[in-house]
Structure formats: structure tokens, C-alpha cells
Write a protein that holds these residues in place. Structure first.
Motif, PDB file in Angstrom:
ATOM      1  N   SER A 162       0.783  -1.008  -0.038  1.00  0.00           N
ATOM      2  CA  SER A 162       0.001   0.123   0.076  1.00  0.00           C
ATOM      3  C   SER A 162       1.002   1.048  -0.060  1.00  0.00           C
ATOM      4  CB  SER A 162      -0.854  -0.143   1.122  1.00  0.00           C
ATOM      5  OG  SER A 162      -0.266   0.530   2.444  1.00  0.00           O
ATOM      6  N   VAL A 163       0.376   2.371  -0.502  1.00  0.00           N
ATOM      7  CA  VAL A 163      -0.970   2.998  -0.427  1.00  0.00           C
ATOM      8  C   VAL A 163      -1.828   2.417  -1.629  1.00  0.00           C
ATOM      9  CG1 VAL A 163      -0.792   4.481   1.355  1.00  0.00           C
ATOM     10  CG2 VAL A 163      -0.289   5.373  -0.813  1.00  0.00           C
ATOM     11  N   PRO A 164      -2.994   2.530  -1.888  1.00  0.00           N
ATOM     12  CA  PRO A 164      -3.829   2.309  -0.515  1.00  0.00           C
ATOM     13  C   PRO A 164      -3.956   0.988   0.146  1.00  0.00           C
ATOM     14  CG  PRO A 164      -5.421   2.338  -2.265  1.00  0.00           C
ATOM     15  CD  PRO A 164      -3.861   2.462  -2.922  1.00  0.00           C
TER      16      PRO A 164
ATOM     17  N   HIS B 279       3.360   1.067   3.288  1.00  0.00           N
ATOM     18  CA  HIS B 279       4.403   2.230   3.194  1.00  0.00           C
ATOM     19  C   HIS B 279       4.114   3.340   3.931  1.00  0.00           C
ATOM     20  CE1 HIS B 279       6.007  -0.165  -0.549  1.00  0.00           C
ATOM     21  NE2 HIS B 279       5.518  -1.105   0.279  1.00  0.00           N
ATOM     22  N   ASP B 280       2.730   3.642   3.938  1.00  0.00           N
ATOM     23  CA  ASP B 280       2.294   4.945   4.394  1.00  0.00           C
ATOM     24  C   ASP B 280       0.835   4.839   5.134  1.00  0.00           C
ATOM     25  OD1 ASP B 280       1.858   7.678   5.361  1.00  0.00           O
ATOM     26  OD2 ASP B 280       2.677   8.624   3.402  1.00  0.00           O
ATOM     27  N   ILE B 281       0.653   5.335   6.182  1.00  0.00           N
ATOM     28  CA  ILE B 281      -0.860   5.112   6.900  1.00  0.00           C
ATOM     29  C   ILE B 281      -1.642   5.697   6.215  1.00  0.00           C
ATOM     30  CG2 ILE B 281       0.097   3.975   9.049  1.00  0.00           C
ATOM     31  CD1 ILE B 281       0.248   6.802  10.246  1.00  0.00           C
ATOM     32  N   MET B 282      -2.787   5.159   5.662  1.00  0.00           N
ATOM     33  CA  MET B 282      -3.504   5.640   4.838  1.00  0.00           C
ATOM     34  C   MET B 282      -4.418   6.832   5.338  1.00  0.00           C
ATOM     35  SD  MET B 282      -4.478   5.611   1.725  1.00  0.00           S
ATOM     36  CE  MET B 282      -5.561   6.600   0.780  1.00  0.00           C
ATOM     37  N   PRO B 283      -4.969   6.769   6.571  1.00  0.00           N
ATOM     38  CA  PRO B 283      -5.970   7.770   7.138  1.00  0.00           C
ATOM     39  C   PRO B 283      -4.983   9.269   7.311  1.00  0.00           C
ATOM     40  CG  PRO B 283      -6.472   5.717   8.522  1.00  0.00           C
ATOM     41  CD  PRO B 283      -5.238   5.667   7.606  1.00  0.00           C
ATOM     42  N   GLU B 284      -3.712   9.115   7.843  1.00  0.00           N
ATOM     43  CA  GLU B 284      -2.870  10.400   8.068  1.00  0.00           C
ATOM     44  C   GLU B 284      -2.291  10.862   6.550  1.00  0.00           C
ATOM     45  OE1 GLU B 284      -2.972   8.197  11.781  1.00  0.00           O
ATOM     46  OE2 GLU B 284      -2.939   7.648   9.857  1.00  0.00           O
ATOM     47  N   PHE B 285      -2.063   9.983   5.693  1.00  0.00           N
ATOM     48  CA  PHE B 285      -1.867  10.320   4.223  1.00  0.00           C
ATOM     49  C   PHE B 285      -2.936  11.120   3.522  1.00  0.00           C
ATOM     50  CE2 PHE B 285      -1.792   9.102  -0.431  1.00  0.00           C
ATOM     51  CZ  PHE B 285      -0.549   9.606  -0.549  1.00  0.00           C
ATOM     52  N   TYR B 286      -4.154  10.655   3.816  1.00  0.00           N
ATOM     53  CA  TYR B 286      -5.382  11.379   3.279  1.00  0.00           C
ATOM     54  C   TYR B 286      -5.478  12.704   3.674  1.00  0.00           C
ATOM     55  CZ  TYR B 286      -9.964  12.696   1.973  1.00  0.00           C
ATOM     56  OH  TYR B 286     -11.171  13.133   1.475  1.00  0.00           O
ATOM     57  N   VAL B 287      -5.298  12.864   5.278  1.00  0.00           N
ATOM     58  CA  VAL B 287      -5.402  14.096   5.691  1.00  0.00           C
ATOM     59  C   VAL B 287      -4.306  15.049   5.109  1.00  0.00           C
ATOM     60  CG1 VAL B 287      -4.930  15.152   7.865  1.00  0.00           C
ATOM     61  CG2 VAL B 287      -6.610  13.324   7.767  1.00  0.00           C
TER      62      VAL B 287
ATOM     63  N   GLY C 147     -12.338  14.253  11.543  1.00  0.00           N
ATOM     64  CA  GLY C 147     -13.386  14.091  10.212  1.00  0.00           C
ATOM     65  C   GLY C 147     -14.117  12.777  10.037  1.00  0.00           C
ATOM     66  N   VAL C 148     -15.187  12.650   9.127  1.00  0.00           N
ATOM     67  CA  VAL C 148     -15.627  11.280   9.140  1.00  0.00           C
ATOM     68  C   VAL C 148     -14.883  10.691   8.219  1.00  0.00           C
ATOM     69  CG1 VAL C 148     -17.639  10.233   7.808  1.00  0.00           C
ATOM     70  CG2 VAL C 148     -17.969  12.431   9.340  1.00  0.00           C
ATOM     71  N   THR C 149     -14.286  11.162   7.191  1.00  0.00           N
ATOM     72  CA  THR C 149     -13.203  10.269   6.139  1.00  0.00           C
ATOM     73  C   THR C 149     -12.225   9.866   6.937  1.00  0.00           C
ATOM     74  OG1 THR C 149     -14.040  12.164   4.399  1.00  0.00           O
ATOM     75  CG2 THR C 149     -12.049  10.622   4.056  1.00  0.00           C
ATOM     76  N   PHE C 150     -11.456  10.419   7.896  1.00  0.00           N
ATOM     77  CA  PHE C 150     -10.325   9.959   8.658  1.00  0.00           C
ATOM     78  C   PHE C 150     -10.989   8.867   9.436  1.00  0.00           C
ATOM     79  CE2 PHE C 150      -7.635   9.272  12.225  1.00  0.00           C
ATOM     80  CZ  PHE C 150      -6.327   9.604  11.786  1.00  0.00           C
ATOM     81  N   LYS C 151     -11.946   8.918   9.796  1.00  0.00           N
ATOM     82  CA  LYS C 151     -12.597   7.580  10.769  1.00  0.00           C
ATOM     83  C   LYS C 151     -12.943   6.379   9.978  1.00  0.00           C
ATOM     84  CE  LYS C 151     -14.275  10.598  14.442  1.00  0.00           C
ATOM     85  NZ  LYS C 151     -15.351  11.296  14.902  1.00  0.00           N
ATOM     86  N   LEU C 152     -13.483   6.851   8.716  1.00  0.00           N
ATOM     87  CA  LEU C 152     -13.840   5.767   7.792  1.00  0.00           C
ATOM     88  C   LEU C 152     -12.656   4.824   7.221  1.00  0.00           C
ATOM     89  CD1 LEU C 152     -16.908   7.339   5.790  1.00  0.00           C
ATOM     90  CD2 LEU C 152     -16.860   5.552   7.357  1.00  0.00           C
ATOM     91  N   LEU C 153     -11.647   5.727   6.912  1.00  0.00           N
ATOM     92  CA  LEU C 153     -10.264   5.074   6.445  1.00  0.00           C
ATOM     93  C   LEU C 153      -9.654   4.280   7.616  1.00  0.00           C
ATOM     94  CD1 LEU C 153      -8.924   8.107   4.290  1.00  0.00           C
ATOM     95  CD2 LEU C 153      -9.591   5.723   3.577  1.00  0.00           C
ATOM     96  N   SER C 154      -9.884   4.665   8.760  1.00  0.00           N
ATOM     97  CA  SER C 154      -9.278   3.938   9.822  1.00  0.00           C
ATOM     98  C   SER C 154      -9.737   2.669  10.147  1.00  0.00           C
ATOM     99  CB  SER C 154      -9.387   4.578  11.362  1.00  0.00           C
ATOM    100  OG  SER C 154      -8.802   5.986  11.079  1.00  0.00           O
TER     101      SER C 154
ATOM    102  N   HIS D 127       8.835   2.688  13.230  1.00  0.00           N
ATOM    103  CA  HIS D 127       8.201   2.563  14.686  1.00  0.00           C
ATOM    104  C   HIS D 127       7.127   3.454  15.143  1.00  0.00           C
ATOM    105  CE1 HIS D 127      11.762   0.166  14.464  1.00  0.00           C
ATOM    106  NE2 HIS D 127      11.370  -0.550  15.454  1.00  0.00           N
ATOM    107  N   LEU D 128       7.006   4.599  14.450  1.00  0.00           N
ATOM    108  CA  LEU D 128       6.188   5.710  14.738  1.00  0.00           C
ATOM    109  C   LEU D 128       4.768   5.172  14.268  1.00  0.00           C
ATOM    110  CD1 LEU D 128       5.833   8.744  15.747  1.00  0.00           C
ATOM    111  CD2 LEU D 128       5.878   9.264  13.422  1.00  0.00           C
ATOM    112  N   TRP D 129       4.805   4.603  13.159  1.00  0.00           N
ATOM    113  CA  TRP D 129       3.245   4.170  12.770  1.00  0.00           C
ATOM    114  C   TRP D 129       3.080   2.756  13.208  1.00  0.00           C
ATOM    115  CZ3 TRP D 129       4.592   5.195   6.647  1.00  0.00           C
ATOM    116  CH2 TRP D 129       4.859   6.770   6.708  1.00  0.00           C
ATOM    117  N   TYR D 130       4.149   2.194  13.704  1.00  0.00           N
ATOM    118  CA  TYR D 130       3.905   0.770  14.584  1.00  0.00           C
ATOM    119  C   TYR D 130       2.971   1.071  15.750  1.00  0.00           C
ATOM    120  CZ  TYR D 130       4.900  -3.191  17.309  1.00  0.00           C
ATOM    121  OH  TYR D 130       4.573  -4.322  18.215  1.00  0.00           O
TER     122      TYR D 130
END
Length: 254
Positions: A118-120, A142-150, A159-166, A184-187
Motif C-alpha cells: 500500500s498505499v492504499p 508504506h504509509d498509513i492511509m488515514p494520515e496520508f489522506y489528511v 473528520g468522518v473520512t479519517f474515521k472511515l479510512l481507519s 516504529h512511529l506508525w507501528y
């Protein structure tokens, strides 16, 4: 941009009696994605077979064997997306296309492992049928999708989108047999919201030492040189580097 692939020095490949058939799927240009290429080389060095389903950029061919990896460029891409819907449409097409190619190839000669990059995260759905037919599946984030989207579309973590992506992140992780995250930060973020600790492994993006020399050019002054090879996004930890510099000012005033 020079699209010519620069081959690595010749490596001695192992003779592996338990040779696995592995297929990597990535919405990226394989010949420009160092992380995926390094996976492929490591697996090939151990004697496994590696197929890759990826994007194609003109004028490269739709199929090419690169250092032993069989690369199938199954969809053209010009990087000119203007809205989030452009991204979603092209990625959706890629998922459907890769699902069809992957399933046909698996039915012909089964894969042992499907390695989704990913992403996505939801590219993982391309590997559902091979997984149901017995293949193991890895989701490599490779990158966490909710934060990447933001960061890309000026959204909000509330927001709703962040929660849905989570929520989607958690579903995708549950479909995989194992999840790899690139730092490790994203871990910590994934462990807290989406993935059980025993199912999660960190694999960092270290540079290849073969490209670097220990020799240093003579310095003309006493300046302290700091290099940050990354994007200026908060979720990728650049704020930690800024705070670290502040803390060492007294020790390195230059």
C-alpha cells in the motif's frame, strides 16, 4: 526523468529446495520503488520466484524481467490527478485489473504468498480469491492511509473520512495473514487502532550500503550538516527532527 533501470552488481543466487512462488502487487512504478525492488532481490537471492504486478509508464514495455523478477506492468499511469476522485477511480481500476490478472495466474500455477504493497490499503482486496484458495497474504503498509489522506487533501483527524479510512485500515489488516509497517512511529498507531501486536512487524526503509562510500570530502568549515531524506509531513515524524535539533543546539551551535 531517466526511466532506464540501473542493474545491481551480480549476486550469487541460492538453490532453494523449498522454492516459493511470490506475487507482489503495487500501485507504483516498480523500477522506481526501491523498497519493493529490495524485497524482490532479497527473495530472489534466497532462490524464490518473484512476479510483480505494477503500473506502466511510457515508453516501458508491459512485461520485463528485471534481475530475475518478472514484472507485469498491467495499467498505464500518467501522474496528473487533480482531485481525490481521480485517484480513487484510477486505483479502483487497478484493483479490479490486478485481481483479474492475479486470480488467472494463481489458477494456472498457484502462488504461495501474495505480497500487497500500500498505499492504499484496500489493494489487499485484489488478493482475496488466491487467499481463499490457499495462498498466504502480507499487507505491507508504506504509509498509513488515514494520515496520508489528511496531509494530501487538507482533511481533519476528527473528520468522518479519517474515521472511515481507519475502519477500512482495520478491515484490510484483518484480511492479511501478517502486516508490515515501515517505521516504529506508525507501528504504535497501527497497534493501537488496527492490528494486533503479534501480527505486526516493522521493516525500515534503510538505504542500500552498496551505493555509499565511507570516504568523506574535506570540510571547509565547522558547520554541522544535517540531512533529512523525506517528505515534510507531520505524520512522517518530521516534527520529531525539528524538536531534536532544538534540544542539541547547545552541543552543536553551528
Amino acid at each position: 526523468m531517466n526511466l532506464k533501470h540501473h542493474p545491481q552488481p551480480a549476486r550469487k543466487r541460492a538453490l532453494n529446495p523449498r522454492r516459493l512462488r511470490i506475487c507482489m502487487v503495487a500501485y507504483s512504478f516498480y523500477e522506481q520503488d526501491n523498497r519493493i525492488m529490495r524485497y524482490a532481490r532479497a527473495l530472489l537471492d534466497q532462490g524464490h520466484r518473484v512476479d510483480v504486478l505494477a503500473l506502466r509508464r511510457h515508453p516501458l514495455s508491459s512485461f520485463e524481467e528485471l534481475e530475475g523478477a518478472r514484472v507485469y506492468r498491467i495499467q498505464d499511469r500518467v501522474v496528473n490527478e487533480r482531485t481525490r476522485f481521480d485517484y480513487l477511480w484510477r486505483i479502483s481500476r487497478f484493483i479490479l485489473h490486478s485481481a483479474g490478472v492475479l486470480t488467472r495466474k494463481h489458477l494456472k500455477t498457484p502462488y504461495d504468498v501474495i505480497h500487497i504493497h500500500s498505499v492504499p490499503d484496500f489493494i489487499v482486496f485484489a488478493g482475496i480469491l488466491p487467499k481463499l484458495l490457499g495462498a498466504r497474504m502480507i499487507l505491507d503498509i508504506h504509509d498509513i492511509m488515514p494520515e496520508f489522506y489528511v496531509s494530501k487533501f487538507d482533511g481533519s483527524v476528527d473528520g468522518v473520512t479519517f474515521k472511515l479510512l481507519s475502519m477500512l485500515e482495520k478491515v484490510c489488516a484483518s484480511l492479511a495473514d501478517h502486516v508490515i509497517i515501515s517505521n516504529h512511529l506508525w507501528y504504535r498507531a497501527l497497534r493501537e487502532r488496527s492490528v494486533p501486536e503479534e501480527k505486526l512487524t516493522v521493516m525500515m526503509n534503510y538505504p542500500e550500503e552498496i551505493f555509499f562510500s565511507k570516504q568523506r570530502p574535506p570540510k571547509k568549515d565547522e558547520k554541522f550538516i544535517f540531512l533529512y531524506p523525506g517528505s515534510l509531513n507531520r505524520h512522517q515524524g518530521v516534527d520529531l527532527g525539528v524538536r531534536a535539533i532544538e534540544r542539541i543546539q547547545q552541543e552543536a551551535p553551528e
